[in-house]
Design a protein around this motif. Structure first.
Motif, PDB file in Angstrom:
ATOM      1  N   ARG A  84       7.981   0.820 -23.408  1.00 15.47           N
ATOM      2  CA  ARG A  84       7.699  -0.106 -24.496  1.00 15.47           C
ATOM      3  C   ARG A  84       7.129   0.668 -25.689  1.00 15.47           C
ATOM      4  NH1 ARG A  84      10.566  -2.659 -21.916  1.00 15.47           N
ATOM      5  NH2 ARG A  84      10.262  -4.687 -20.919  1.00 15.47           N
ATOM      6  N   PRO A  85       7.714   0.507 -26.872  1.00 15.07           N
ATOM      7  CA  PRO A  85       7.137   1.132 -28.074  1.00 15.07           C
ATOM      8  C   PRO A  85       5.833   0.441 -28.453  1.00 15.07           C
ATOM      9  CG  PRO A  85       9.001  -0.262 -28.667  1.00 15.07           C
ATOM     10  CD  PRO A  85       8.952  -0.237 -27.168  1.00 15.07           C
ATOM     11  N   LEU A  86       4.906   1.226 -28.964  1.00 19.93           N
ATOM     12  CA  LEU A  86       3.622   0.683 -29.408  1.00 19.93           C
ATOM     13  C   LEU A  86       3.424   0.826 -30.915  1.00 19.93           C
ATOM     14  CD1 LEU A  86       1.269   1.945 -26.538  1.00 19.93           C
ATOM     15  CD2 LEU A  86       2.291  -0.323 -26.819  1.00 19.93           C
ATOM     16  N   ARG A  87       4.384   1.474 -31.582  1.00 20.77           N
ATOM     17  CA  ARG A  87       4.313   1.630 -33.024  1.00 20.77           C
ATOM     18  C   ARG A  87       5.700   1.371 -33.595  1.00 20.77           C
ATOM     19  NH1 ARG A  87       1.476   6.889 -35.675  1.00 20.77           N
ATOM     20  NH2 ARG A  87      -0.218   6.052 -34.392  1.00 20.77           N
ATOM     21  N   ALA A  88       5.783   0.540 -34.594  1.00 22.04           N
ATOM     22  CA  ALA A  88       7.078   0.167 -35.161  1.00 22.04           C
ATOM     23  C   ALA A  88       7.585   1.234 -36.128  1.00 22.04           C
ATOM     24  CB  ALA A  88       6.970  -1.176 -35.884  1.00 22.04           C
ATOM     25  N   VAL A  89       8.889   1.424 -36.146  1.00 19.84           N
ATOM     26  CA  VAL A  89       9.505   2.324 -37.116  1.00 19.84           C
ATOM     27  C   VAL A  89       9.197   1.803 -38.523  1.00 19.84           C
ATOM     28  CG1 VAL A  89      11.696   3.164 -38.023  1.00 19.84           C
ATOM     29  CG2 VAL A  89      11.338   3.058 -35.558  1.00 19.84           C
ATOM     30  N   GLY A  90       8.798   2.710 -39.391  1.00 20.10           N
ATOM     31  CA  GLY A  90       8.434   2.346 -40.756  1.00 20.10           C
ATOM     32  C   GLY A  90       6.932   2.272 -40.976  1.00 20.10           C
ATOM     33  N   GLU A  91       6.153   2.243 -39.907  1.00 19.95           N
ATOM     34  CA  GLU A  91       4.692   2.191 -40.045  1.00 19.95           C
ATOM     35  C   GLU A  91       4.140   3.579 -40.347  1.00 19.95           C
ATOM     36  OE1 GLU A  91       2.700   0.523 -36.726  1.00 19.95           O
ATOM     37  OE2 GLU A  91       3.597  -1.468 -36.956  1.00 19.95           O
ATOM     38  N   ARG A  92       3.129   3.582 -41.215  1.00 17.38           N
ATOM     39  CA  ARG A  92       2.447   4.840 -41.500  1.00 17.38           C
ATOM     40  C   ARG A  92       1.038   4.796 -40.929  1.00 17.38           C
ATOM     41  NH1 ARG A  92      -0.601   8.343 -43.787  1.00 17.38           N
ATOM     42  NH2 ARG A  92       0.292  10.267 -44.637  1.00 17.38           N
ATOM     43  N   HIS A  93       0.643   5.883 -40.263  1.00 15.47           N
ATOM     44  CA  HIS A  93      -0.674   5.939 -39.647  1.00 15.47           C
ATOM     45  C   HIS A  93      -1.308   7.303 -39.885  1.00 15.47           C
ATOM     46  CE1 HIS A  93      -0.677   2.226 -37.136  1.00 15.47           C
ATOM     47  NE2 HIS A  93       0.627   2.355 -37.264  1.00 15.47           N
ATOM     48  N   ASP A  94      -2.633   7.294 -39.911  1.00 13.18           N
ATOM     49  CA  ASP A  94      -3.378   8.547 -39.865  1.00 13.18           C
ATOM     50  C   ASP A  94      -3.379   9.050 -38.433  1.00 13.18           C
ATOM     51  OD1 ASP A  94      -4.013   8.448 -42.582  1.00 13.18           O
ATOM     52  OD2 ASP A  94      -5.789   7.200 -42.200  1.00 13.18           O
ATOM     53  N   ARG A 145       0.791  -1.220   0.000  1.00 12.86           N
ATOM     54  CA  ARG A 145       0.000   0.000   0.000  1.00 12.86           C
ATOM     55  C   ARG A 145       0.826   1.274   0.000  1.00 12.86           C
ATOM     56  NH1 ARG A 145      -4.783  -1.190  -2.076  1.00 12.86           N
ATOM     57  NH2 ARG A 145      -5.803  -2.947  -1.020  1.00 12.86           N
ATOM     58  N   ASP A 146       2.148   1.160  -0.111  1.00  8.95           N
ATOM     59  CA  ASP A 146       2.983   2.358  -0.043  1.00  8.95           C
ATOM     60  C   ASP A 146       3.574   2.729  -1.402  1.00  8.95           C
ATOM     61  OD1 ASP A 146       4.725   0.260  -0.348  1.00  8.95           O
ATOM     62  OD2 ASP A 146       6.184   0.970   1.129  1.00  8.95           O
ATOM     63  N   GLY A 147       2.997   2.198  -2.486  1.00 10.63           N
ATOM     64  CA  GLY A 147       3.559   2.435  -3.807  1.00 10.63           C
ATOM     65  C   GLY A 147       3.082   3.727  -4.449  1.00 10.63           C
ATOM     66  N   ALA A 148       3.899   4.232  -5.359  1.00 11.64           N
ATOM     67  CA  ALA A 148       3.549   5.393  -6.184  1.00 11.64           C
ATOM     68  C   ALA A 148       3.845   5.033  -7.632  1.00 11.64           C
ATOM     69  CB  ALA A 148       4.364   6.615  -5.763  1.00 11.64           C
ATOM     70  N   ALA A 149       3.032   5.529  -8.542  1.00 11.79           N
ATOM     71  CA  ALA A 149       3.218   5.130  -9.946  1.00 11.79           C
ATOM     72  C   ALA A 149       2.622   6.149 -10.891  1.00 11.79           C
ATOM     73  CB  ALA A 149       2.589   3.759 -10.194  1.00 11.79           C
ATOM     74  N   ARG A 150       3.109   6.063 -12.127  1.00 11.78           N
ATOM     75  CA  ARG A 150       2.619   6.947 -13.177  1.00 11.78           C
ATOM     76  C   ARG A 150       2.806   6.258 -14.521  1.00 11.78           C
ATOM     77  NH1 ARG A 150       4.424  13.254 -13.508  1.00 11.78           N
ATOM     78  NH2 ARG A 150       4.236  13.624 -15.755  1.00 11.78           N
ATOM     79  N   LEU A 151       1.876   6.470 -15.408  1.00 13.52           N
ATOM     80  CA  LEU A 151       1.991   5.991 -16.784  1.00 13.52           C
ATOM     81  C   LEU A 151       1.876   7.177 -17.722  1.00 13.52           C
ATOM     82  CD1 LEU A 151      -0.120   3.664 -15.269  1.00 13.52           C
ATOM     83  CD2 LEU A 151       0.731   2.485 -17.299  1.00 13.52           C
ATOM     84  N   GLU A 152       2.717   7.174 -18.736  1.00 10.85           N
ATOM     85  CA  GLU A 152       2.692   8.227 -19.752  1.00 10.85           C
ATOM     86  C   GLU A 152       2.551   7.576 -21.123  1.00 10.85           C
ATOM     87  OE1 GLU A 152       3.099  11.613 -19.686  1.00 10.85           O
ATOM     88  OE2 GLU A 152       3.696  12.032 -17.609  1.00 10.85           O
ATOM     89  N   TYR A 153       1.731   8.214 -21.968  1.00 10.13           N
ATOM     90  CA  TYR A 153       1.507   7.714 -23.321  1.00 10.13           C
ATOM     91  C   TYR A 153       1.876   8.798 -24.329  1.00 10.13           C
ATOM     92  CZ  TYR A 153      -1.269   4.236 -20.824  1.00 10.13           C
ATOM     93  OH  TYR A 153      -1.689   3.251 -19.964  1.00 10.13           O
ATOM     94  N   PRO A 154       3.132   8.828 -24.787  1.00  9.01           N
ATOM     95  CA  PRO A 154       3.487   9.775 -25.848  1.00  9.01           C
ATOM     96  C   PRO A 154       2.616   9.528 -27.079  1.00  9.01           C
ATOM     97  CG  PRO A 154       5.445   8.725 -24.908  1.00  9.01           C
ATOM     98  CD  PRO A 154       4.275   7.990 -24.375  1.00  9.01           C
ATOM     99  N   CYS A 155       2.043  10.587 -27.619  1.00  8.20           N
ATOM    100  CA  CYS A 155       1.102  10.450 -28.739  1.00  8.20           C
ATOM    101  C   CYS A 155       1.634  11.119 -30.005  1.00  8.20           C
ATOM    102  CB  CYS A 155      -0.240  11.101 -28.390  1.00  8.20           C
ATOM    103  SG  CYS A 155      -1.215  10.209 -27.185  1.00  8.20           S
ATOM    104  N   ALA A 156       1.282  10.540 -31.135  1.00 14.26           N
ATOM    105  CA  ALA A 156       1.562  11.188 -32.411  1.00 14.26           C
ATOM    106  C   ALA A 156       0.705  12.444 -32.517  1.00 14.26           C
ATOM    107  CB  ALA A 156       1.268  10.243 -33.562  1.00 14.26           C
ATOM    108  N   GLU A 157       1.306  13.507 -33.024  1.00 13.04           N
ATOM    109  CA  GLU A 157       0.578  14.764 -33.158  1.00 13.04           C
ATOM    110  C   GLU A 157       0.192  15.058 -34.605  1.00 13.04           C
ATOM    111  OE1 GLU A 157       3.106  17.665 -31.380  1.00 13.04           O
ATOM    112  OE2 GLU A 157       2.697  16.964 -29.323  1.00 13.04           O
ATOM    113  N   ARG A 158       0.637  14.192 -35.500  1.00 15.80           N
ATOM    114  CA  ARG A 158       0.299  14.383 -36.914  1.00 15.80           C
ATOM    115  C   ARG A 158       0.355  13.025 -37.614  1.00 15.80           C
ATOM    116  NH1 ARG A 158       5.353  16.511 -36.091  1.00 15.80           N
ATOM    117  NH2 ARG A 158       7.093  15.495 -37.182  1.00 15.80           N
ATOM    118  N   PRO A 159      -0.308  12.896 -38.746  1.00 11.46           N
ATOM    119  CA  PRO A 159      -0.222  11.645 -39.508  1.00 11.46           C
ATOM    120  C   PRO A 159       1.123  11.534 -40.195  1.00 11.46           C
ATOM    121  CG  PRO A 159      -1.499  13.255 -40.720  1.00 11.46           C
ATOM    122  CD  PRO A 159      -1.206  13.876 -39.384  1.00 11.46           C
ATOM    123  N   GLY A 160       1.480  10.314 -40.578  1.00  8.96           N
ATOM    124  CA  GLY A 160       2.719  10.132 -41.301  1.00  8.96           C
ATOM    125  C   GLY A 160       3.406   8.832 -40.951  1.00  8.96           C
ATOM    126  N   THR A 161       4.639   8.694 -41.418  1.00  7.71           N
ATOM    127  CA  THR A 161       5.435   7.491 -41.197  1.00  7.71           C
ATOM    128  C   THR A 161       6.425   7.722 -40.068  1.00  7.71           C
ATOM    129  OG1 THR A 161       5.256   6.886 -43.533  1.00  7.71           O
ATOM    130  CG2 THR A 161       7.026   5.855 -42.267  1.00  7.71           C
TER     131      THR A 161
END
Length: 390
Positions: free
Chosen positions: A341-351, A305-321
């Motif tokens: 942990r990465p959630l998007r692979a280098v070389g992938e293109r997304h909207d 019960r003495d733990g502290a934690a945080r999660l951050e999700y860096p987001c894409a701000e524009r479409p592209g590769t």
């Protein structure tokens, strides 16, 4: 003992949480899925059977023609009712299918809470674009949606007409819910029950992207919400019939009043469950599976019960590769354990989706002092770079 696990696409919760837990429990696992190739590529040593898991009748047939089941489980938002119905058919422990339906169907959830007298929210359903006389601002969202997909704040009747038409054009045949905007800070409550005992594991404070969208960008662990807040949320869960297995509830608090936004009748996702297991130092995934095997939970799980934690999700701000991005990393800085942990692979293109599909990665940080966790997290992220080319 054989566990049947229903799944759509592979997830971190299953790959890193439930499947290793099942192995530690000595269970024989069969995954039923409509995406067999993706699962075989992710964990080739697990038995994978193709099945139309969105149809509980297909699930019953597939199980009946295979090995006798000892447990039937899913952590998918989309498959809770199918899993509950199939478990009931085989006489296995499981969730009440009526409760899973109330949670998945956001319009039905509102009706149920109002009928029970625990909360009333102005809400209606749309099957075609419309300009309504509603208490603006309102939130427009799919009736059975997840992950902030097509969830948007609308300020006027004209805005509602425009936004609803956009969604119906992309998703013909869907049903949308329009409901009054509930002000307040956004939190979560994480619970685990066996139908008799219910444990509150804590929750998170969620920070969102600027309106009109609702992308979860940062979560900070809350060891214990104020007792009156917890009591209000649990009363609403009771009205929905929620009390078996894991449940992730999102709610807002405004002037001391807690009001549910949505109930995900499963373990929290996006690697928050992995963080929670590490932070609380309990076999969280084993506990969840044991409830579906018919085992009772201990009165005290022994959670730290003495733990502290945080999660951050860096987001894409524009479409592209994505042309450059940091690799997976795990290290400890000033007593804070960091896992990126990465959630998007280098070389992938997304909207640009305006949902958690915009996530580039996830950073999990655990320690014992929240200011230190926050400082180390900010410093670590400041050193990361992502390059997105048009």
């Amino acid at each position: 003992m054989r566990l049947y696990l229903l799944a759509l696409n592979p997830t971190d919760s299953v790959t890193e949480g439930f499947l290793p837990a099942a192995a530690r429990l000595g269970l024989d696992v069969t995954v039923l899925t409509d995406h067999p190739d993706a699962h075989r590529a992710t964990y080739p040593d697990i038995e994978i059977l193709e099945c139309d898991v969105r149809d509980f009748r297909a699930v019953v047939t597939r199980v009946s023609t295979h090995h006798r089941p000892d447990a039937l489980f899913t952590n998918s938002d989309h498959l809770q009712t199918q899993a509950a119905l199939a478990a009931a058919y085989f006489g296995l422990p499981g969730k009440d299918w009526r409760a899973t339906l109330r949670c998945k169907d956001k319009a039905e959830m509102r009706r149920r809470l109002a009928e029970a007298g625990v909360d009333t929210v102005w809400s209606t359903e749309l099957t075609e674009p419309a300009a309504l006389d509603a208490p603006y601002p309102c939130v427009l969202k799919p009736r059975e949606g997840v992950a902030s997909e097509d969830v948007v704040l609308v300020d006027t009747a004209e805005d509602l007409m425009t936004r609803s038409k956009e969604i119906f054009d992309r998703r013909p045949g869907t049903v949308l819910v329009v409901e009054e905007y509930l002000p307040g800070e956004l939190y979560t409550l994480e619970t685990l029950g066996d139908g008799h005992t219910r444990h509150v594991l804590g929750g998170f404070h969620t920070e969102l992207s600027p309106p009109p969208y609702f992308i979860e960008e940062r979560l900070t662990f809350v060891p214990a919400h104020p007792e009156p807040v917890v009591e209000q949320v649990l009363a609403q869960l009771d009205a929905l019939g929620v009390g078996f297995g894991a449940c992730h509830t999102e709610f807002v608090v405004h002037e001391g009043r807690a009001r549910i936004i949505e109930v995900n009748y499963r373990a929290i996702g996006d690697q928050c469950d992995l963080l929670l297991a590490r932070l609380l130092e309990i076999p969280l995934f084993e506990h969840i599976l044991r409830t579906h095997l018919g085992e009772r939970l201990a009165g005290d799980l022994g959670a730290r019960r003495d733990g502290a934690a945080r999660l951050e999700y860096p987001c894409a701000e524009r479409p592209g590769t994505l042309t450059d991005a940091p690799e997976a990393t795990e290290l400890t800085v000033d007593g804070v354990h960091l896992t990126y942990r990465p959630l998007r692979a280098v070389g992938e293109r997304h909207d640009l989706y305006r949902t958690n599909r915009d996530y580039l990665g996830v950073l999990r940080a655990t320690g014992t002092d929240q200011p230190t966790v926050d400082r180390v997290t900010a410093d670590f992220l400041a050193g990361l770079r992502w390059e997105i080319q048009p």
